[in-house]
Design a protein around this motif. Structure first.
Motif, PDB file in Angstrom:
ATOM      1  N   SER A 514      -7.625   5.773  -4.952  1.00  0.00           N
ATOM      2  CA  SER A 514      -7.119   7.117  -4.696  1.00  0.00           C
ATOM      3  C   SER A 514      -5.705   6.992  -4.148  1.00  0.00           C
ATOM      4  CB  SER A 514      -8.026   7.842  -3.693  1.00  0.00           C
ATOM      5  OG  SER A 514      -7.596   9.152  -3.479  1.00  0.00           O
ATOM      6  N   PHE A 515      -4.717   7.523  -4.871  1.00  0.00           N
ATOM      7  CA  PHE A 515      -3.318   7.316  -4.511  1.00  0.00           C
ATOM      8  C   PHE A 515      -2.577   8.642  -4.354  1.00  0.00           C
ATOM      9  CE2 PHE A 515      -4.588   3.916  -7.478  1.00  0.00           C
ATOM     10  CZ  PHE A 515      -4.506   2.829  -6.637  1.00  0.00           C
ATOM     11  N   GLU A 516      -1.687   8.696  -3.378  1.00  0.00           N
ATOM     12  CA  GLU A 516      -0.723   9.786  -3.249  1.00  0.00           C
ATOM     13  C   GLU A 516       0.653   9.173  -3.451  1.00  0.00           C
ATOM     14  OE1 GLU A 516      -1.311  12.938  -0.238  1.00  0.00           O
ATOM     15  OE2 GLU A 516      -2.853  11.600   0.541  1.00  0.00           O
ATOM     16  N   LEU A 517       1.075   9.101  -4.698  1.00  0.00           N
ATOM     17  CA  LEU A 517       2.271   8.332  -5.029  1.00  0.00           C
ATOM     18  C   LEU A 517       3.537   8.948  -4.449  1.00  0.00           C
ATOM     19  CD1 LEU A 517       3.254   5.836  -6.423  1.00  0.00           C
ATOM     20  CD2 LEU A 517       3.411   7.107  -8.562  1.00  0.00           C
ATOM     21  N   VAL A 518       3.676  10.266  -4.558  1.00  0.00           N
ATOM     22  CA  VAL A 518       4.880  10.909  -4.030  1.00  0.00           C
ATOM     23  C   VAL A 518       4.974  10.725  -2.519  1.00  0.00           C
ATOM     24  CG1 VAL A 518       6.006  13.135  -3.669  1.00  0.00           C
ATOM     25  CG2 VAL A 518       5.130  12.546  -5.912  1.00  0.00           C
ATOM     26  N   LYS A 519       3.832  10.775  -1.847  1.00  0.00           N
ATOM     27  CA  LYS A 519       3.830  10.573  -0.398  1.00  0.00           C
ATOM     28  C   LYS A 519       4.265   9.146  -0.056  1.00  0.00           C
ATOM     29  CE  LYS A 519       1.014  11.806   3.618  1.00  0.00           C
ATOM     30  NZ  LYS A 519      -0.306  12.283   4.081  1.00  0.00           N
ATOM     31  N   LEU A 520       3.863   8.187  -0.886  1.00  0.00           N
ATOM     32  CA  LEU A 520       4.295   6.810  -0.671  1.00  0.00           C
ATOM     33  C   LEU A 520       5.801   6.683  -0.867  1.00  0.00           C
ATOM     34  CD1 LEU A 520       3.805   3.790  -0.246  1.00  0.00           C
ATOM     35  CD2 LEU A 520       3.339   3.597  -2.686  1.00  0.00           C
ATOM     36  N   ILE A 521       6.333   7.318  -1.906  1.00  0.00           N
ATOM     37  CA  ILE A 521       7.778   7.276  -2.152  1.00  0.00           C
ATOM     38  C   ILE A 521       8.524   7.858  -0.954  1.00  0.00           C
ATOM     39  CG2 ILE A 521       9.640   8.241  -3.566  1.00  0.00           C
ATOM     40  CD1 ILE A 521       7.767   8.017  -5.972  1.00  0.00           C
ATOM     41  N   LYS A 522       7.999   8.952  -0.415  1.00  0.00           N
ATOM     42  CA  LYS A 522       8.646   9.561   0.755  1.00  0.00           C
ATOM     43  C   LYS A 522       8.593   8.624   1.964  1.00  0.00           C
ATOM     44  CE  LYS A 522       8.503  14.498  -0.090  1.00  0.00           C
ATOM     45  NZ  LYS A 522       8.271  15.806   0.530  1.00  0.00           N
ATOM     46  N   ALA A 523       7.465   7.943   2.140  1.00  0.00           N
ATOM     47  CA  ALA A 523       7.356   7.014   3.265  1.00  0.00           C
ATOM     48  C   ALA A 523       8.335   5.859   3.107  1.00  0.00           C
ATOM     49  CB  ALA A 523       5.927   6.491   3.363  1.00  0.00           C
ATOM     50  N   LEU A 524       8.490   5.362   1.890  1.00  0.00           N
ATOM     51  CA  LEU A 524       9.440   4.273   1.656  1.00  0.00           C
ATOM     52  C   LEU A 524      10.871   4.745   1.890  1.00  0.00           C
ATOM     53  CD1 LEU A 524       7.856   2.629  -1.512  1.00  0.00           C
ATOM     54  CD2 LEU A 524       7.980   1.645   0.770  1.00  0.00           C
ATOM     55  N   LEU A 525      11.190   5.970   1.452  1.00  0.00           N
ATOM     56  CA  LEU A 525      12.532   6.506   1.676  1.00  0.00           C
ATOM     57  C   LEU A 525      12.856   6.591   3.162  1.00  0.00           C
ATOM     58  CD1 LEU A 525      12.752   9.379  -0.966  1.00  0.00           C
ATOM     59  CD2 LEU A 525      14.167   7.332  -0.869  1.00  0.00           C
ATOM     60  N   ALA A 526      11.840   6.930   3.951  1.00  0.00           N
ATOM     61  CA  ALA A 526      12.057   7.072   5.393  1.00  0.00           C
ATOM     62  C   ALA A 526      12.396   5.744   6.043  1.00  0.00           C
ATOM     63  CB  ALA A 526      10.818   7.669   6.048  1.00  0.00           C
ATOM     64  N   THR A 527      12.082   4.621   5.387  1.00  0.00           N
ATOM     65  CA  THR A 527      12.384   3.314   5.961  1.00  0.00           C
ATOM     66  C   THR A 527      13.808   2.862   5.621  1.00  0.00           C
ATOM     67  OG1 THR A 527      11.645   2.020   4.042  1.00  0.00           O
ATOM     68  CG2 THR A 527       9.970   2.683   5.637  1.00  0.00           C
ATOM     69  N   MET A 528      14.510   3.587   4.760  1.00  0.00           N
ATOM     70  CA  MET A 528      15.817   3.145   4.275  1.00  0.00           C
ATOM     71  C   MET A 528      16.935   3.913   4.964  1.00  0.00           C
ATOM     72  SD  MET A 528      14.848   2.723   0.240  1.00  0.00           S
ATOM     73  CE  MET A 528      16.168   1.577  -0.108  1.00  0.00           C
ATOM     74  N   PRO A 529      18.134   3.355   5.002  1.00  0.00           N
ATOM     75  CA  PRO A 529      19.263   4.036   5.643  1.00  0.00           C
ATOM     76  C   PRO A 529      19.506   5.410   5.018  1.00  0.00           C
ATOM     77  CG  PRO A 529      19.811   1.754   5.136  1.00  0.00           C
ATOM     78  CD  PRO A 529      18.494   2.022   4.492  1.00  0.00           C
ATOM     79  N   ASN A 530      19.617   6.431   5.849  1.00  0.00           N
ATOM     80  CA  ASN A 530      19.860   7.812   5.420  1.00  0.00           C
ATOM     81  C   ASN A 530      18.739   8.378   4.553  1.00  0.00           C
ATOM     82  OD1 ASN A 530      22.426   7.796   6.679  1.00  0.00           O
ATOM     83  ND2 ASN A 530      23.280   6.749   4.899  1.00  0.00           N
TER      84      ASN A 530
END
Length: 671
Positions: A514-530
């Motif tokens: 069971s995956f929430e792919l967009v939520k994962l992308i958002k979490a990864l974005l939050a780890t990156m500069p800006n």
């Protein structure tokens, strides 16, 4: 840990790509059969996807392409309500592996079309595109008259039998399929079990010989190439031919455990459904393991931290035993190909891999958890093992070995064990992976590793026969997983995605995802500069990705559904991801004449963001080249929801669709 089905499916996709462009002499075999339910169903599915995602596909153009595929200006003589097949004729390859270069692609595709009559109408329809026809043995040869302008494929061969037309560009292949019509469905049982508009059956035994030869040819080509230049961050020279050979041997070892593979793809209620069936070779290790799979442990999925937003649970971790030996040999050969202290490092890695054989009991669960600290996410993995004491020693030895090996290969990288702590009465062992690039490391090399190994913290613990890894997120993640494991916990909320996509899923499942792919992308974005500034530009979705596997004998059937909302969300996120990565690209490869990070570079970066926002607006609103752009219609796609400003005081012109935005300062040009 990679899901077993994903691992094998990936290997098969690679093999298909490598084998599809080969040609040889030898004994013909039908290696791949592609079946489509009907032309009309295929068009309906394409239309459904294009309308949902607002893609610029036109049904009339697709119909024209299909008409050309059948070498007919109309679909007369073909029943659009009957399935048709496309067969790839895979041939045994006989070639000298020491010769450099690949052979030319062969004409290997043959279509098998259902007819509404004895074939007369279809021959007449197809003949309209050609100037002359003649009978050649059991087939009809259609070709252009001399002097006529040749088409892309001026020759066509058609054989008619039992209400079916066999169509292809190679007479020998058409005759071979014509004589094999009764035996065409080698995978008839697989086709029956796998649903979808398009279904593909692959005979692994037929694909393996061309794959093996293709790998030999690639290896031979690489051997003739000069070795790569030595770089500051990699102090040794690699041997790509040895690496290709080692990886190819592992791929073939996996392939030889299988007999057939069937894939089905279709559209169902605003979701794309993908079904796969793996049929292992009988009497093999893989067949025995699949036959003994049981439903996944509810204990592990319940022990996942309550806020985990991606989970996968299954039973079959012991499948790794099949690959341990060939994988260990591959690692040894790869380390010998990349150099420094290679013999010792390769032997250490091989010994480490072999020590894992027989360690796993089969059960596993993985999940992704929002981190305890801002800009951090965590991966939690739980695995059942047979001998915890032995496994503990193997893991600790592995950390020491890996640290020594990679510190030699990548200067500045280190892995260190920390001081153990106690949580819920259990010892927790922390370790850290760090990467500090040297002063002479190129920006590109540093960028590749900075996101992965900048002070990457992890923990591992052993609870009875259960092993828990918590990678990232801080100690709170491990503490939460440990507490839930000891108290029984409750199933995490991501099951809502699974039940929404599978309201009537079967009871006897051997794995669940069971995956929430967009939520994962958002979490990864939050780890990156800006990255936080980009998050507002990515819409949430109401669907997700979910799947399960079931057994039919020893055949493993996996069903996955992807919500079209999820795909649309990812599509909408692409411009935002591009805007976020552009400063990195600009810093690594600045425009000629502009200082890195100077006003020229920053302005050009702004122009790129404006251009991406225009493309997104055009895609969503159906705008065409030449249409004017209202600034208010693109601000939602821009950083912080505002129009950017030239740092040197220039004035921006958006310009119509199809023309790049411009700045009034002449040197600020988007190239």
């Amino acid at each position: 840990m990679i899901n077993k089905t994903t691992m094998i499916s990936t290997a098969l996709c690679i093999s298909l790509l490598l084998s599809s462009g080969t040609q040889s002499s030898g004994t013909d075999k039908i290696g791949i059969v592609i079946e489509c339910e009907s032309i009309s169903k295929l068009l309906d599915d394409i239309t459904a996807v294009s309308e949902t995602l607002k893609l610029p596909f036109q049904k009339t153009k697709i119909e024209l392409v299909l008409a050309n595929m059948f070498a007919s200006p109309s679909l007369a003589g073909i029943s659009s309500n009957q399935p048709f097949q496309a067969c790839m004729v895979i041939k045994q390859i006989e070639t000298n592996p020491n010769q450099a270069g690949l052979q030319a692609p062969g004409k290997s595709f043959v279509l098998v079309l259902p007819l509404t009559d004895n074939g007369d109408n279809y021959l007449k329809s197809a003949g309209k595109a050609y100037g002359k026809s003649e009978k050649v043995n059991t087939i009809t040869h259609l070709s252009l008259y001399a002097g006529e302008k040749p088409g892309s494929k001026p020759d066509l061969y058609i054989g008619i039998s039992s209400g079916k037309a066999v169509v292809g560009a190679d007479a020998a292949n058409v005759e071979f399929i014509l004589s094999s019509l009764n035996n065409l469905f080698t995978w008839k049982a697989g086709f029956a079990a796998v649903s979808g508009t398009i279904r593909v059956g692959i005979d692994i035994a037929a694909v393996t010989p061309p794959l093996e030869c293709t790998l030999q040819q690639f290896t031979a080509m690489l051997k003739q190439m000069p070795p790569p230049a030595q770089t500051p961050e990699m102090s040794v020279k690699t041997n790509p031919a040895q690496i290709m050979s080692a990886e190819g041997e592992l791929l073939l070892a996996i392939m030889k455990q299988l007999k057939t593979y069937t894939l089905g793809i279709g559209i169902k209620k605003k979701t794309i459904e993908i079904n796969t069936l793996l049929a292992p070779a009988q009497e093999g290790q893989l067949a025995a393991l699949m036959s003994n799979l049981t439903p996944p442990s509810e204990k592990y999925l319940s022990a996942m931290p309550a806020n985990a937003f991606i989970t996968s649970a299954g039973n079959g971790m012991n499948i790794i035993d099949i690959f341990v030996e060939p994988y260990s040999v591959m690692m040894e050969k790869i380390f010998s190909a990349i150099g420094q202290d290679s013999t010792k490092a390769g032997a250490q890695m091989k010994e480490l891999m072999l020590s894992m054989k027989g360690a796993f009991s089969g059960e596993y669960t993985i999940g992704v958890v929002p981190g305890a600290i801002p800009k951090d996410i965590a991966l939690v993995e739980m695995i059942g093992v047979k001998d915890p004491a032995k496994f503990r020693k193997t893991i600790l030895d592995g950390i020491a070995t890996t640290s020594a090996v990679y510190s030699n290969l990548i200067p500045g990288m280190s892995m260190t064990l920390g001081k153990s702590r106690i949580s819920s009465g259990v010892e927790v062992i922390p370790y850290t992976v760090s990467y500090k690039p040297s002063s002479n490391t190129t920006p590109q090399a540093a960028m590749m590793t900075m996101g992965l190994f900048q002070n990457y913290k992890a923990e591992i613990t052993f609870v009875g026969n259960d092993v828990i890894y918590a990678m990232g997120g801080g100690p709170a993640i491990m503490d939460m997983a440990l507490a839930r494991l000891k108290t029984g916990g409750t199933r995490v909320d991501t099951s809502k995605i699974f039940t929404s996509l599978f309201p009537q899923a079967p009871a006897k499942m051997v794995s669940v995802q069971s995956f929430e792919l967009v939520k994962l992308i958002k979490a990864l974005l939050a780890t990156m500069p800006n990255g936080e500034q980009i998050l507002l530009l990515i819409p949430d979705t109401n669907s997700g990705i979910a799947g399960y596997s079931t057994l039919k004998g020893s055949d493993l059937i996996t069903t996955t559904r992807i919500g079209l909302d999820e795909i649309a969300g990812i599509k909408n996120a692409l411009p935002a991801l591009g805007m976020m990565l552009m400063p990195m690209i600009m810093a690594a490869n600045p425009q000629a004449g502009a200082a890195p990070g100077g006003s020229d570079a920053r302005c050009i970066n702004n122009l790129r963001m404006l251009d991406a926002a225009k493309e997104q607006a055009a895609l969503e609103k159906g705008m065409k080249n030449g249409d004017n752009v209202d600034p208010s219609s693109i601000v939602k796609y821009l950083l912080r929801g505002k129009m950017p400003v030239c740092p040197a005081g220039g004035i921006y012109l958006l310009n119509p669709i199809g023309k790049s935005p411009t700045c009034s300062i002449p040197s600020h040009v988007l190239k």
